[in-house]
Structures are given as C-alpha cells and as structure tokens.
Scaffold this motif. Sequence first.
Motif, PDB file in Angstrom:
ATOM      1  N   GLY A 135       2.369 -10.381   4.367  1.00 30.47           N
ATOM      2  CA  GLY A 135       1.264  -9.964   3.514  1.00 30.47           C
ATOM      3  C   GLY A 135       1.721  -9.005   2.433  1.00 30.47           C
ATOM      4  N   ASP A 136       0.745  -8.447   1.766  1.00 35.68           N
ATOM      5  CA  ASP A 136       1.010  -7.501   0.685  1.00 35.68           C
ATOM      6  C   ASP A 136       1.457  -6.159   1.268  1.00 35.68           C
ATOM      7  OD1 ASP A 136       0.503  -6.654  -2.269  1.00 35.68           O
ATOM      8  OD2 ASP A 136      -0.569  -5.165  -1.081  1.00 35.68           O
ATOM      9  N   LEU A 137       2.586  -5.661   0.800  1.00 34.22           N
ATOM     10  CA  LEU A 137       3.177  -4.437   1.353  1.00 34.22           C
ATOM     11  C   LEU A 137       2.199  -3.268   1.318  1.00 34.22           C
ATOM     12  CD1 LEU A 137       5.634  -2.853   2.424  1.00 34.22           C
ATOM     13  CD2 LEU A 137       6.335  -2.503   0.046  1.00 34.22           C
ATOM     14  N   LEU A 138       1.620  -2.988   0.155  1.00 31.42           N
ATOM     15  CA  LEU A 138       0.731  -1.840  -0.004  1.00 31.42           C
ATOM     16  C   LEU A 138      -0.492  -1.962   0.892  1.00 31.42           C
ATOM     17  CD1 LEU A 138       0.196   0.799  -1.566  1.00 31.42           C
ATOM     18  CD2 LEU A 138      -0.979  -0.565  -3.299  1.00 31.42           C
ATOM     19  N   ASP A 139      -1.076  -3.152   0.944  1.00 27.36           N
ATOM     20  CA  ASP A 139      -2.288  -3.349   1.734  1.00 27.36           C
ATOM     21  C   ASP A 139      -1.998  -3.223   3.229  1.00 27.36           C
ATOM     22  OD1 ASP A 139      -5.012  -3.932   2.189  1.00 27.36           O
ATOM     23  OD2 ASP A 139      -4.559  -6.053   2.476  1.00 27.36           O
ATOM     24  N   GLN A 140      -0.897  -3.813   3.689  1.00 26.30           N
ATOM     25  CA  GLN A 140      -0.582  -3.738   5.115  1.00 26.30           C
ATOM     26  C   GLN A 140      -0.225  -2.315   5.540  1.00 26.30           C
ATOM     27  OE1 GLN A 140      -1.971  -6.128   6.252  1.00 26.30           O
ATOM     28  NE2 GLN A 140      -0.528  -7.619   7.056  1.00 26.30           N
ATOM     29  N   GLU A 141       0.490  -1.589   4.694  1.00 27.70           N
ATOM     30  CA  GLU A 141       0.793  -0.196   5.003  1.00 27.70           C
ATOM     31  C   GLU A 141      -0.488   0.627   5.070  1.00 27.70           C
ATOM     32  OE1 GLU A 141       5.288   0.454   3.199  1.00 27.70           O
ATOM     33  OE2 GLU A 141       3.563   0.883   1.936  1.00 27.70           O
ATOM     34  N   ARG A 142      -1.400   0.374   4.138  1.00 25.92           N
ATOM     35  CA  ARG A 142      -2.676   1.090   4.115  1.00 25.92           C
ATOM     36  C   ARG A 142      -3.455   0.845   5.407  1.00 25.92           C
ATOM     37  NH1 ARG A 142      -7.690  -0.535   3.554  1.00 25.92           N
ATOM     38  NH2 ARG A 142      -6.990  -2.666   3.160  1.00 25.92           N
ATOM     39  N   LYS A 143      -3.534  -0.417   5.830  1.00 30.01           N
ATOM     40  CA  LYS A 143      -4.292  -0.749   7.032  1.00 30.01           C
ATOM     41  C   LYS A 143      -3.648  -0.140   8.278  1.00 30.01           C
ATOM     42  CE  LYS A 143      -4.568  -5.238   6.080  1.00 30.01           C
ATOM     43  NZ  LYS A 143      -4.942  -6.679   6.172  1.00 30.01           N
TER      44      LYS A 143
ATOM     45  N   VAL B 107      -1.946   2.631   8.483  1.00 33.26           N
ATOM     46  CA  VAL B 107      -2.265   4.065   8.509  1.00 33.26           C
ATOM     47  C   VAL B 107      -3.729   4.275   8.904  1.00 33.26           C
ATOM     48  CG1 VAL B 107      -2.505   6.139   7.106  1.00 33.26           C
ATOM     49  CG2 VAL B 107      -0.463   4.712   6.872  1.00 33.26           C
ATOM     50  N   LYS B 108      -4.640   3.505   8.299  1.00 32.21           N
ATOM     51  CA  LYS B 108      -6.066   3.659   8.584  1.00 32.21           C
ATOM     52  C   LYS B 108      -6.408   3.298  10.023  1.00 32.21           C
ATOM     53  CE  LYS B 108      -9.217   2.546   5.530  1.00 32.21           C
ATOM     54  NZ  LYS B 108     -10.016   1.798   4.521  1.00 32.21           N
ATOM     55  N   SER B 109      -5.608   2.417  10.618  1.00 33.14           N
ATOM     56  CA  SER B 109      -5.893   1.984  11.985  1.00 33.14           C
ATOM     57  C   SER B 109      -5.673   3.103  13.008  1.00 33.14           C
ATOM     58  CB  SER B 109      -5.004   0.790  12.357  1.00 33.14           C
ATOM     59  OG  SER B 109      -3.654   1.202  12.540  1.00 33.14           O
ATOM     60  N   GLY B 110      -4.828   4.077  12.650  1.00 30.81           N
ATOM     61  CA  GLY B 110      -4.495   5.143  13.584  1.00 30.81           C
ATOM     62  C   GLY B 110      -3.448   4.729  14.611  1.00 30.81           C
TER      63      GLY B 110
END
Length: 230
Positions: free
Chosen positions: A127-135, A137-140
């Motif tokens: 997937g998209d690097l930025l989006d997957q990294e964001r998710k 982090v947000k997932s905890g």
Amino acid sequence: MDLSSIKVIAFDADDTLWVNETFFREAELAFAKHLREFGDEDDIVEKLLDTEIRNLDTYGYGIKGFTLSMLETAHRLMGDKLSAETIDFILKKGKEMLAEPVEVLPHIEEVLQKLSKTHKLVVATKGDLLDQERKLVKSGLIDYFHHVEIVSDKKETQYKKLVKHLDIEPGEFLMVGNSLKSDVIPVLAMGGYAIHIPFHTTWSHEQVDEEIAHSKFKTLSNASDLLKLF
C-alpha cells in the motif's frame, strides 16, 4: 501444524489488523450513485475496478491510487461533461477515506500482546507508505512490532527479501493475513508457514479460486485462535 520452529510472525495490516476494505466498498457505491446518470451503477463499479487493476503498476495499492482511478473512470464515462462538482466529489471522498478512524479488529491487541513476548512480530503489508504508517500509529499497535515492511506488492520475491533481512530461514517465518493471493500462496512457495484469517469483504482482485492443502497452512476463524497454536 507444528509451529515450534517459528521465530518471526508477520501480520498483514489491512483487514487483518484493522478494518479497511469496507471503506473502499462504501466509496465505490457512492461513486457509482453519483455517476448513475451515465450508466448502470453495477457497471460503473465494474469499470472502476477495471481501471484500478490497469493502474496498479503505475499507482500501486491504496487510497491515493483509488482516488486517481475514480477520476479516470469518471472521465471515461462523462467525457467533456466531467464537471468541477464531480471532481470535487471524488477528491473529497478520497480525503474522507484517508481521515477514517482506525478500527482495530477483535482480539488483535490481545494476540499481539501475548505473542510479542515469545516471538519477533513484524508488519508485512502493501500500500501507500504514508497512509499505512499513519494507520499503524493511529491503531496504537506499533510498539508490538520489531519491524515494519511496506511494499508495493507481496510476491515470493518480496518475502524472500524480508526473510533475508530478518536473518532467518523461510521455515522460521509465519505469515498471518486475510488474502490467499498475497499472504498465503507466495509464502508457501517460499517455504514458509501461512495462516489465513478471512475478512467478510475481500477485494475481487485478491480472490483466488484454488483450494490450498498444505502442511504449513491453516485457516482460522478469528485472530484469537492463533494463541491456541503456540
């Protein structure tokens, strides 16, 4: 299924750790409804899927590529009638998808917490690097993982590189995911172990018809069943 040799357990991200595909299906339906003046809604969804698949080599997987494919499909259907209103609708839909909260799937955190005490855990996702990294982090969930691998696609070659990077043998690697095509078949081909945990919605591009009978493969109904194997 003897997993006593396993040193590293890798988890897919989307629809294995958290909900993802549901947002794409909802966006597809909203897109088709918005363009229903230009065709049957089911046909519009099929045209969008066709555009997505043709664009995978260019855009890869993820919301940004999906948004560009919506724009291209709208242009194919509407021609010179493509309006600023439709462009705005598509861009807003893409941004809404990127802003969706991360809904961790049932039992996942408990499983990661317990397995991280006995094994190295990694995320292996495309997937998209930025989006997957964001998710992530947000997932905890990020602190449970020793390594995060975000790739453009998940084939045998990518898994071999990952195993080499982790300095283990294929037979010491277990992949857990919802896609037979991406998370199971290439891992078994490499010599690793694979566990399939189906999600209720799977992108048609990820679906395969073949039945898998293999000593290093198992299907589980939910993530909590993983703990019974160790």
